[in-house]
Design a protein around this motif. Structure first.
Motif, PDB file in Angstrom:
ATOM      1  N   ALA A 153       0.833  -1.207   0.000  1.00 14.34           N
ATOM      2  CA  ALA A 153       0.000   0.000   0.000  1.00 14.34           C
ATOM      3  C   ALA A 153       0.867   1.256   0.000  1.00 14.34           C
ATOM      4  CB  ALA A 153      -0.928  -0.008   1.208  1.00 14.34           C
ATOM      5  N   LEU A 154       1.971   1.231   0.736  1.00 13.52           N
ATOM      6  CA  LEU A 154       2.872   2.385   0.776  1.00 13.52           C
ATOM      7  C   LEU A 154       3.549   2.599  -0.575  1.00 13.52           C
ATOM      8  CD1 LEU A 154       4.551   1.872   4.281  1.00 13.52           C
ATOM      9  CD2 LEU A 154       2.634   3.370   3.694  1.00 13.52           C
TER      10      LEU A 154
ATOM     11  N   VAL B 146       1.416   4.428  -3.014  1.00 17.14           N
ATOM     12  CA  VAL B 146       1.478   5.880  -2.807  1.00 17.14           C
ATOM     13  C   VAL B 146       2.731   6.438  -3.467  1.00 17.14           C
ATOM     14  CG1 VAL B 146       1.754   7.713  -1.088  1.00 17.14           C
ATOM     15  CG2 VAL B 146       0.170   5.819  -0.656  1.00 17.14           C
TER      16      VAL B 146
ATOM     17  N   GLN C  27      -0.137  11.644   1.987  1.00 21.31           N
ATOM     18  CA  GLN C  27      -0.838  10.380   1.789  1.00 21.31           C
ATOM     19  C   GLN C  27      -0.125   9.226   2.476  1.00 21.31           C
ATOM     20  OE1 GLN C  27      -3.815  10.104   0.416  1.00 21.31           O
ATOM     21  NE2 GLN C  27      -3.873   7.892   0.770  1.00 21.31           N
TER      22      GLN C  27
ATOM     23  N   ARG D 130      -1.432   9.096   5.979  1.00 24.07           N
ATOM     24  CA  ARG D 130      -2.810   8.587   6.015  1.00 24.07           C
ATOM     25  C   ARG D 130      -2.847   7.094   5.737  1.00 24.07           C
ATOM     26  NH1 ARG D 130      -4.043  13.675   3.383  1.00 24.07           N
ATOM     27  NH2 ARG D 130      -3.903  12.681   1.341  1.00 24.07           N
ATOM     28  N   THR D 131      -2.050   6.666   4.759  1.00 22.14           N
ATOM     29  CA  THR D 131      -2.053   5.254   4.377  1.00 22.14           C
ATOM     30  C   THR D 131      -1.457   4.382   5.474  1.00 22.14           C
ATOM     31  OG1 THR D 131      -1.893   5.822   2.035  1.00 22.14           O
ATOM     32  CG2 THR D 131      -1.250   3.586   2.654  1.00 22.14           C
TER      33      THR D 131
ATOM     34  N   LYS E 145      -4.106   4.109   8.188  1.00 19.71           N
ATOM     35  CA  LYS E 145      -5.241   3.299   7.756  1.00 19.71           C
ATOM     36  C   LYS E 145      -4.887   1.822   7.691  1.00 19.71           C
ATOM     37  CE  LYS E 145      -8.265   2.487   3.779  1.00 19.71           C
ATOM     38  NZ  LYS E 145      -8.594   2.903   2.392  1.00 19.71           N
ATOM     39  N   GLU E 146      -3.755   1.501   7.063  1.00 23.32           N
ATOM     40  CA  GLU E 146      -3.366   0.096   6.903  1.00 23.32           C
ATOM     41  C   GLU E 146      -3.016  -0.539   8.242  1.00 23.32           C
ATOM     42  OE1 GLU E 146      -3.414  -1.787   4.150  1.00 23.32           O
ATOM     43  OE2 GLU E 146      -4.321  -0.114   3.069  1.00 23.32           O
TER      44      GLU E 146
END
Length: 213
Positions: free
Chosen positions: A79-80, A83, A96, A99-100, A103-104
């Motif tokens: 996920a990182l 981004v 981001q 935030r990521t 969230k993850e």
């Protein structure tokens, strides 16, 4: 996610189908019952093989746990990287990233509490999966910093290594399961936004006005 490289305590070919089957079965059982309450014999029974057969691929239950942990953290790493490799401007990527990560990490660690405990244990016992995860976070950060400098979005006089370390440690509280556990009742999204904005300002220096989101 199948491993392409053996972790400590793993045996046999890294791409052997049994590695993935064991990790998938163990992941499900650790999620349902927890790492401590799951035995190698129970994992073997779920796969309809003898426990001794599993030891041809994993030296111990801890080695299986490390493989599961590596897959959990690998999902966050992926996920990182999404981004970092997106088309967004570098300053937006920094925002981001926070935030990521939040969230993850919250999603992985608190939606499945027993897996959260497994990752926390891996940190406390310094499993190699943690070192690999931290290496990936640093690589993601370095990618964004380098891109920002190249595009003149960040201060060209930045000390690159220092900037990478500073961002890594700024992200750390949003990645550490015990820190998240202790602060989960707080407004972590606001905290991530504030720290992200501060990091962007430090990276940009006097090159432009501060990003607002």
């Amino acid at each position: 996610m199948a491993h392409t490289q053996l972790l400590p305590g793993q045996r046999g070919p890294a791409d052997h189908a049994m590695h993935e089957r064991v990790v998938e079965a163990a992941h499900a059982m650790f999620s349902a019952r927890g790492f401590a309450r799951t035995s190698v014999a129970e994992i073997a029974a779920d796969l309809d093989v003898a426990p001794t057969y599993l030891y041809k691929f994993f030296q111990s239950k801890a080695a299986i746990g490390e493989a599961v942990c590596s897959n959990i953290l690998g999902g966050i790493d992926e996920a990182l990287w999404q981004v970092a490799r997106s088309q967004a401007d570098p300053d937006r990527k920094v925002m981001q990233l926070f935030r990521t990560m939040l969230k993850e990490s919250v999603g992985m660690f608190f939606a499945e509490r027993k897996l959260h405990d497994l990752v926390a244990q891996s940190l406390e016992q310094n499993w190699s999966s943690i070192a690999r995860h931290q290496q990936q976070i640093r690589a993601v950060v370095a990618h964004i910093v380098d891109e920002g400098v190249e595009k003149r979005a960040f201060d060209p006089e930045l000390d690159r290594d220092e900037a990478v370390e500073a961002l890594f440690w700024a992200l750390y509280p949003f990645a550490h399961p015990r820190v998240l556990e202790q602060s989960i009742d707080q407004d972590l999204e606001a905290r991530a936004r504030i720290i992200g904005r501060f990091c962007v300002r430090a990276l940009r220096g006097n090159t432009a006005k501060l990003v607002t989101d």
